[in-house]
Write a protein that holds these residues in place. Structure first.
Motif, PDB file in Angstrom:
ATOM      1  N   UNK A 162       0.822 -15.006  -6.944  1.00 20.64           N
ATOM      2  CA  UNK A 162      -0.499 -15.438  -7.365  1.00 20.64           C
ATOM      3  C   UNK A 162      -1.092 -16.409  -6.368  1.00 20.64           C
TER       4      UNK A 162
ATOM      5  N   UNK B 251      -4.318  -7.428   2.753  1.00 23.52           N
ATOM      6  CA  UNK B 251      -5.615  -6.864   3.080  1.00 23.52           C
ATOM      7  C   UNK B 251      -6.374  -7.773   4.013  1.00 23.52           C
TER       8      UNK B 251
ATOM      9  N   UNK C 225      -0.711  -2.240  -3.082  1.00 24.60           N
ATOM     10  CA  UNK C 225      -1.080  -2.513  -1.703  1.00 24.60           C
ATOM     11  C   UNK C 225       0.189  -2.700  -0.892  1.00 24.60           C
TER      12      UNK C 225
ATOM     13  N   UNK D  41       4.325  -4.403 -14.921  1.00 24.50           N
ATOM     14  CA  UNK D  41       5.627  -4.766 -15.491  1.00 24.50           C
ATOM     15  C   UNK D  41       5.507  -5.307 -16.897  1.00 24.50           C
TER      16      UNK D  41
ATOM     17  N   UNK E 177      -4.772 -11.782  -5.243  1.00 24.34           N
ATOM     18  CA  UNK E 177      -3.732 -11.613  -6.256  1.00 24.34           C
ATOM     19  C   UNK E 177      -3.844 -10.258  -6.960  1.00 24.34           C
ATOM     20  N   UNK E 178      -5.041  -9.731  -6.982  1.00 20.25           N
ATOM     21  CA  UNK E 178      -5.193  -8.417  -7.599  1.00 20.25           C
ATOM     22  C   UNK E 178      -4.475  -7.350  -6.802  1.00 20.25           C
ATOM     23  N   UNK E 179      -4.572  -7.553  -5.505  1.00 19.99           N
ATOM     24  CA  UNK E 179      -4.082  -6.458  -4.684  1.00 19.99           C
ATOM     25  C   UNK E 179      -2.686  -6.680  -4.158  1.00 19.99           C
ATOM     26  N   UNK E 180      -2.042  -7.699  -4.682  1.00 23.06           N
ATOM     27  CA  UNK E 180      -0.660  -7.882  -4.269  1.00 23.06           C
ATOM     28  C   UNK E 180       0.180  -6.728  -4.764  1.00 23.06           C
ATOM     29  N   UNK E 181       1.131  -6.399  -3.955  1.00 22.66           N
ATOM     30  CA  UNK E 181       1.998  -5.300  -4.335  1.00 22.66           C
ATOM     31  C   UNK E 181       2.986  -5.762  -5.388  1.00 22.66           C
ATOM     32  N   UNK E 182       3.136  -4.955  -6.387  1.00 22.29           N
ATOM     33  CA  UNK E 182       4.081  -5.291  -7.437  1.00 22.29           C
ATOM     34  C   UNK E 182       5.108  -4.180  -7.567  1.00 22.29           C
ATOM     35  N   UNK E 183       5.891  -4.052  -6.552  1.00 22.69           N
ATOM     36  CA  UNK E 183       6.904  -3.008  -6.558  1.00 22.69           C
ATOM     37  C   UNK E 183       7.947  -3.308  -7.617  1.00 22.69           C
ATOM     38  N   UNK E 184       8.910  -2.398  -7.828  1.00 20.23           N
ATOM     39  CA  UNK E 184       9.894  -2.598  -8.875  1.00 20.23           C
ATOM     40  C   UNK E 184      10.640  -3.916  -8.665  1.00 20.23           C
TER      41      UNK E 184
ATOM     42  N   UNK F 258      -7.138  -3.723 -11.404  1.00 18.23           N
ATOM     43  CA  UNK F 258      -6.392  -4.850 -10.894  1.00 18.23           C
ATOM     44  C   UNK F 258      -5.757  -5.561 -12.059  1.00 18.23           C
ATOM     45  N   UNK F 259      -4.937  -6.529 -11.738  1.00 15.47           N
ATOM     46  CA  UNK F 259      -4.321  -7.302 -12.811  1.00 15.47           C
ATOM     47  C   UNK F 259      -5.330  -8.327 -13.286  1.00 15.47           C
TER      48      UNK F 259
ATOM     49  N   UNK G  68       4.895 -10.798  -8.937  1.00 17.51           N
ATOM     50  CA  UNK G  68       3.541 -10.880  -8.372  1.00 17.51           C
ATOM     51  C   UNK G  68       3.310 -12.234  -7.728  1.00 17.51           C
TER      52      UNK G  68
ATOM     53  N   UNK H 270       3.515   0.048 -11.550  1.00 17.97           N
ATOM     54  CA  UNK H 270       3.216  -1.248 -10.957  1.00 17.97           C
ATOM     55  C   UNK H 270       3.009  -2.323 -12.012  1.00 17.97           C
TER      56      UNK H 270
ATOM     57  N   UNK I  18      -3.935  -1.436  -8.531  1.00 19.54           N
ATOM     58  CA  UNK I  18      -3.902  -0.797  -7.224  1.00 19.54           C
ATOM     59  C   UNK I  18      -2.762  -1.384  -6.410  1.00 19.54           C
TER      60      UNK I  18
ATOM     61  N   UNK J  76       8.347   3.645 -11.423  1.00 20.30           N
ATOM     62  CA  UNK J  76       7.940   2.476 -10.660  1.00 20.30           C
ATOM     63  C   UNK J  76       6.504   2.186 -11.022  1.00 20.30           C
TER      64      UNK J  76
END
Lengths: 356, 869
Positions: B181, A334, A330, A36, B168-175, A347-348, B179, A34, A328, A32
């Motif tokens: 934006x 936040x 989350x 992709x 957007x940086x801290x958004x969760x990107x689970x499987x 971060x992305x 994302x 993060x 990171x 998993x």
């Protein structure tokens, strides 16, 4: 797309708290992840390895216990049970997605020689072009320890060779070379690689830079580099976190507890292990992080790839394309009211939007 | 060895206290916590007056420790930094009359870099510069902060705000998830920024790798007089354009930096000196030319900044890290795991202060707080904050060997402290801390009057003597202990003479005895040692009645010592109040000439508010008759199987007699009981309705219940006792029931008592039983009703409104104080009662307490009342 994790604690920790239990442990990261974007190889399924320094006096000498396997890390029963029943105060762990070299246990990190343990996240640019020169530089002793076929293992041999040439006995059973020596040796190792690849890439202006996140320990001090041979590209991601204890506040959910300013627990990882944004700090690109006793030190690597402007934004598409950029995670939104904090690198980055 | 410093006050919080900063002139103490809060304490009343929560209340991800606090010299600004990588700037108002304070967030400073935790923070007033040290080894500074805030030098486009991009940086990107934006800024988030200026630290103000480790400490270098070495001034600007700071880091270095304000009002920074301490520098303190630094392993190093020499290395007995450090006149206080170690010359003194690690320490100097004592504030990761009196530690051998390098602040201090005139002595006598000390002594006397144990008797005498000495110290014209018959605790009489021509005489009635503390294990603190915690005084008697008594004494003493007491004030303090004021009436009658027949007003404070928030004045108390009815036979205890059905049994007789006291609805059947009762006036009824409306009391309480409690008589059956083993088959030979009758002003105590005795006797006679009956009056008190319209109440009302900013509630009470009505009659003067504490005081119960704020206010109010009546 490799990931590594280093733990150093005043008190030993059960391996499972790092490797198997956290929802975002590197084992779980291996399926998993993060990120992709690494279309080629979405998962870190090419084996894993753990080196942990034993607590027992009798076992303390001459390096850590090393456990490696080529099965995907999340599917290894032995790792599950071993991690549950083993404690250590200094742990190196690595999951691998091969970029160079075949799938074999000998190619799995971490690598070990007596008290010294080493791992790498990244890749040496155009290694094929410099491999011969690289190996020729090594004394027989270190040439002969190379069993696998990876650039990383060669880098390890080079590190040992350099340490030897600096006048230290690499076979010293108790390690303890001192953090300054390890740091100097790692810088020298990086310098050699830089020099050889620069020469090899002279005619190839489009050659990719090398991504050299190395981690090395002698059982007492830990030295980790975050380095790229480029002035404009971002290095592979690297974060650290420290606090008074690493606690599981809900099943699989961990948090770095920071009741005071003590650094009783120090972790360095390619990708954060917890969902707490404040827990993790980015290791600046082109710098060396040192753990001396229970204190984190940060030193810049000052050379032609340094940037004057601390706010200069490096381009992370290279590291991303190699799957070497973590982000990171989350769990919940936040705080909105508090603005700031654009945490570059953890971060992305902007560029990644374009890839989709 | 000196005694362990006395703990003045302890506040508790659930989470670790990481940082503190005191605003001594404003008498405020701020504490930063592990759970994203800044706590704000009033150092006068020791109350928590404000809790500032960082970030939005609905956010779950803001567990960001407040690791450091700083202030501006004028105490108008507070700065906080912590694990959220932000520096927040707050404006701080003064403590208002209602003990609140305005703290507003003016601005937030951030960096685009991932700087990690902010461990250290200082504000340089001269350049309006914030300097902070971070986890990523960078030191950041931002000059002209106030100007930037004033000019609202913020972002034009809210969508450019870092947190917008930040999302957007801290958004969760689970499987498998996509994302998310950039969400457009919602109107809510826009408005929330309108007052708060967001400031970014630009590249040129970032000192990368200022250290090679975490920057744990930044101190300002002050107190030098143009005597710094030349290389401290590297830029071509006048010397007065420089400010200097010293930073300390995990790499063991102490670095001195010069910040210079250039003509174009930009700021430049340069490293001018370095001192290598080897071990990590966790804290520093500067008293020019000395730099004290606290290191890992319990080591303290002292450097001379002028010569760059290491002067001394101190080792704490315990090798745990030195977490914070403060120095007062060469006394070094270092905090460590569990305790505080003090170094002075060659002596080392250690005391344990907190359960766990002590993280912060700060000295409150006398000159700043105008307090007689030097105090030390410490915060720990056990979540408590403690205030210590360290006077005895720092002044024991204060033999002139004192460095006063720190410029004006210290010179002022020494001048102020040296004079030891009578005026100074007086002033110190009257300080709140002195009052606290007095109460502490009073509480320590176990003056339980209802029990005849020698310890209590001795303590009561000691207490009376202590009060006598106190009155003498404060210049009372007369003070005598008046003996009470049957060896009861003596009455303390004292007289303060007023200096006005047309003076009146006011009598303050109080008592120094207390109810028994019961089971001490039910108390959270020792009942007989005054404990100050979270803004409250705790101990037996703090509310009933020693606390209010001390407030009254100090209010009069202050007027008397300043020669501004217009009226005569008589104190009449009895030692038997809690056991029915035995002998009080006789003593007063005996000494009526001493007390004087010219008493104009009787004041007392022997109850509390009806809620926690609204001050009260009390104008009515019910009276009481407590009686015990016993019926017994001449036979012994018997068995119901053997003897049942043969005899008239005392228990059955007693039940029959008692049953005649009330009808089935509970109305009292004693002849004439209700005869004199008048209907409540419409005015008073409306008044009660208003009380229900205003007071924060149990919502189920109705006006009718208030009327019943305060203005209607009642009869309660309270205890029942039988002889024998208490087995269900035993017929007791003797049975006793106690009753408690509460009377209201319209009733005549003596008439009701007579009627009760006659009625019970006749009820028993009607039974024609062979058993015997006795009715014994245990104690009695007359009801009392003051005149809430008279001058005393008018003045009291005004003063209370003035002090609290709220109109007081005029209330009555269901309880009784025996001697009020008696005094009114015998002295022919009206009485008025001003309650002191809150409804939660627990008088007579476990954990009796009194809010310090109420106590101080009481003193202030009474001072004015004694001069105005």
């Amino acid at each position: 797309m490799c990931r590594f994790l280093i733990f150093k604690g005043k008190e030993p920790i059960r391996l499972s708290h790092l490797l198997t239990r956290p929802a975002h442990s590197i084992i779980n990261q291996s399926f998993d992840s993060r990120l992709r974007l690494d279309r080629r190889r979405p998962i870190n399924g090419d084996g894993f390895g753990v080196a942990y320094y034993p607590l027992d006096h009798e076992l303390e000498e001459d390096g850590p216990c090393l456990f490696k396997a080529i099965t995907p890390a999340w599917n290894n029963q032995n790792l599950e049970t071993l991690a549950e029943k083993t404690k250590s105060g200094l742990i190196f762990a690595h999951v691998r997605a091969s970029t160079y070299g075949v799938l074999s246990e000998t190619n799995c990190h971490p690598f070990n020689y007596h008290s010294i343990t080493f791992m790498h996240n990244g890749g040496i640019s155009n290694f094929r072009k410099i491999k011969r020169r690289f190996l020729a530089h090594l004394d027989d002793e270190y040439f002969n320890i190379i069993q696998g076929s990876t650039d990383s293992e060669c880098a390890f041999a080079l590190f040992l060779d350099t340490l030897d040439k600096m006048g230290y006995d690499t076979t010293k059973k108790d390690g303890n070379f001192g953090h300054a020596v390890l740091r100097r040796c790692l810088l020298k190792t990086i310098d050699y690689i830089k020099e050889w690849t620069n020469e090899a890439n002279k005619d190839d202006p489009k050659a990719e830079p090398s991504l050299l996140n190395f981690a090395v320990t002698d059982g007492s001090s830990v030295v980790v580099s975050r380095y790229v041979t480029s002035k404009t590209d971002e290095a592979a991601s690297l974060h650290f976190s420290c606090g008074s204890s690493f606690v599981e506040y809900a099943p699989g959910e961990y948090r770095m507890e920071r009741l005071d300013r003590n650094q009783d627990v120090i972790m360095v990882a390619s990708e954060p292990l917890t969902f707490e944004r404040g827990d993790w700090t980015t290791v600046p690109t082109n710098s060396i992080l040192t753990i001396k006793n229970q204190t984190v030190l940060l030193h810049p690597t000052q050379d032609e790839y340094s940037q004057e402007d601390p706010l200069y934004t490096r381009n992370s598409s290279l590291a991303e394309s190699k799957g070497l950029m973590g982000s990171v995670p989350v769990s919940k939104p936040l705080e909105k009211n508090v603005p700031p904090l654009e945490r570059e690198g953890r971060s992305r980055p902007q560029t990644s939007v374009m890839v989709n | 060895m000196p005694d362990q410093p006395s703990l003045i006050h302890r506040w508790s919080h659930t989470y670790s206290i990481l940082s503190t900063v005191a605003f001594p002139h404003k008498k405020i103490l701020f504490a930063g916590t592990h759970d994203s809060k800044i706590l704000c304490f009033d150092l006068n009343t020791y109350n928590l007056i404000k809790t500032i929560r960082l970030g939005d209340s609905d956010e779950t991800h803001t567990k960001s420790s407040v690791l450091c606090l700083a202030k501006s010299k004028d105490e108008k600004l507070l700065f906080s930094g912590g694990a959220d990588s932000l520096v927040r700037i707050w404006s701080v108002g003064d403590i208002t009359r209602d003990y609140s304070i305005c703290v507003k967030e003016l601005g937030t400073v951030y960096s685009l870099l991932d700087i990690g935790d902010i461990f250290s923070l200082k504000y340089l007033d001269g350049h309006q510069t914030i300097v902070f040290g971070c986890q990523n080894a960078n030191m950041l500074y931002l000059p002209n902060v106030l100007d930037k805030i004033q000019s609202k030098d913020s972002f034009d486009d809210l969508n450019k705000l870092p947190h917008r991009r930040f999302d957007k940086f801290f958004d969760s990107l689970g499987p498998g998830s996509k994302p998310e934006y950039s969400r457009p800024a919602s109107p809510d988030s826009v408005s929330s920024f309108s007052d708060n200026v967001i400031l970014q630290v630009p590249s040129e103000n970032i000192v990368q790798y200022a250290h090679n480790g975490f920057i744990y400490s930044i101190q300002q270098l002050k107190g030098y007089k143009e005597s710094l070495p030349d290389h401290f001034y590297p830029f071509n600007v006048p010397n007065e354009n420089y400010e200097f700071i010293v930073s300390g880091g995990g790499d063991g270095m102490n670095k001195v930096w010069a910040l210079a304000m250039l003509p174009d009002s930009s700021t430049r920074i340069a490293l001018v000196s370095e001192l290598d301490s080897d071990d990590s520098v966790l804290c520093q303190f500067i008293e020019y030319p000395f730099l004290y630094c606290g290191l890992t392993g319990g080591i303290i190093k002292i450097w001379d900044l002028n010569t760059n020499e290491l002067i001394s290395t101190l080792h704490a007995p315990d090798s745990s890290d030195i977490m914070s450090l403060t120095v007062y006149q060469d006394h070094i206080f270092a905090t460590q795991e569990k305790g505080i170690t003090k170094f002075y010359q060659d002596s080392i003194y250690h005391w344990s202060a907190h359960e766990r690690l002590v993280l912060s320490a700060e000295i409150l100097r006398k000159a700043c707080t105008r307090c007689k004592h030097v105090r030390l504030v410490t915060g720990g990761n056990d979540g408590t904050l403690a205030l210590w009196d360290i006077n005895n530690l720092v002044e024991e051998n204060d033999s002139g060997h004192v460095f006063h390098y720190n410029a004006s602040e210290f010179e002022e201090l020494s001048q102020k402290d040296n004079g030891n005139s009578w005026v100074k002595y007086q002033a110190s006598l009257l300080e709140h801390d002195n009052m606290l000390q007095t109460l502490k002594e009073l509480i320590s006397f176990k003056t339980v009057s209802a029990r005849n144990e020698t310890q209590y008797l001795i303590d009561a005498r000691k207490c009376a003597t202590f009060l006598q000495q106190l009155f003498n110290k404060f210049g009372a014209a007369k003070c005598e202990l008046l003996a009470v018959e049957n060896g009861g605790n003596p009455l303390v009489y004292a007289l303060f003479k007023g200096n006005a021509e047309n003076k009146s005489k006011i009598l303050w009635y109080a008592h120094y005895d207390v109810i028994s503390a019961g089971d001490p294990s039910c108390w959270n603190t020792d009942p007989f040692s005054l404990t100050c915690e979270d803004g409250y005084l705790k101990g037996r008697g703090v509310s009933d009645n020693k606390g209010p008594l001390v407030a009254a004494i100090y209010s009069v003493a202050e007027l008397a010592l300043n020669n501004s007491l217009p009226n005569d004030v008589v104190f009449l303090i009895e030692g038997q109040e809690e056991s029915g004021s035995d002998g009080f009436a006789n003593v007063v009658n005996q000494h009526i000439d001493l007390i004087g027949r010219d008493v104009g007003w009787i004041l007392f404070s022997n109850s509390y508010w009806i809620d926690r928030e609204i001050p009260c004045l009390n104008y009515g108390l019910r009276g009481v008759i407590n009686a015990k009815i016993t019926i017994w036979s001449n036979e012994p205890d018997r068995h119901s199987g053997v003897d049942g059905g043969v005899h008239r049994e005392p228990t059955a007789d007693l039940v029959r007699v008692i049953s005649k006291l009330q009808d089935d609805e509970g109305n009292v059947l004693i002849p004439g009981f209700y005869e004199s009762i008048k209907e409540l006036s419409g005015k008073e009824y409306n008044h009660f309705k208003e009380i229900i409306h205003r007071a924060d009391i149990d919502e189920t309480i109705t006006v009718d219940q208030l009327i019943a409690k305060w203005t209607k008589p009642s009869l309660s059956i309270t205890t029942m006792k039988v002889s024998g083993p208490g087995n269900a088959t035993v017929i007791p030979r003797k049975a006793t029931i106690s009753i408690s009758i509460r009377l209201v002003p319209e009733q005549n105590l003596h008439a009701v008592r007579k009627s009760l005795e006659d009625y019970v006797q006749s009820s028993f006679t009607k039974l024609k039983s062979k058993n015997h009956m006795e009715i014994k009056i245990l104690n009695e008190a007359e009801p009392w009703l003051g005149d809430p319209e008279n001058l005393a109440y008018k003045v009291l009302k005004e003063e209370i409104s003035d002090a609290w900013g709220i109109d007081p509630l005029l209330v009555r009470e269901g309880g009784s104080i025996p001697q009020v009505r008696f005094l009114e009659r015998v002295l022919d003067a009206p009485a008025a009662q001003i309650p002191c504490g809150q409804s939660t005081d627990n008088a007579h119960l476990d954990n009796e307490q009194l809010r310090i704020k109420n106590w101080y206010r009481m003193r202030q109010i009474l001072g004015n009342v004694f001069s105005k009546l």
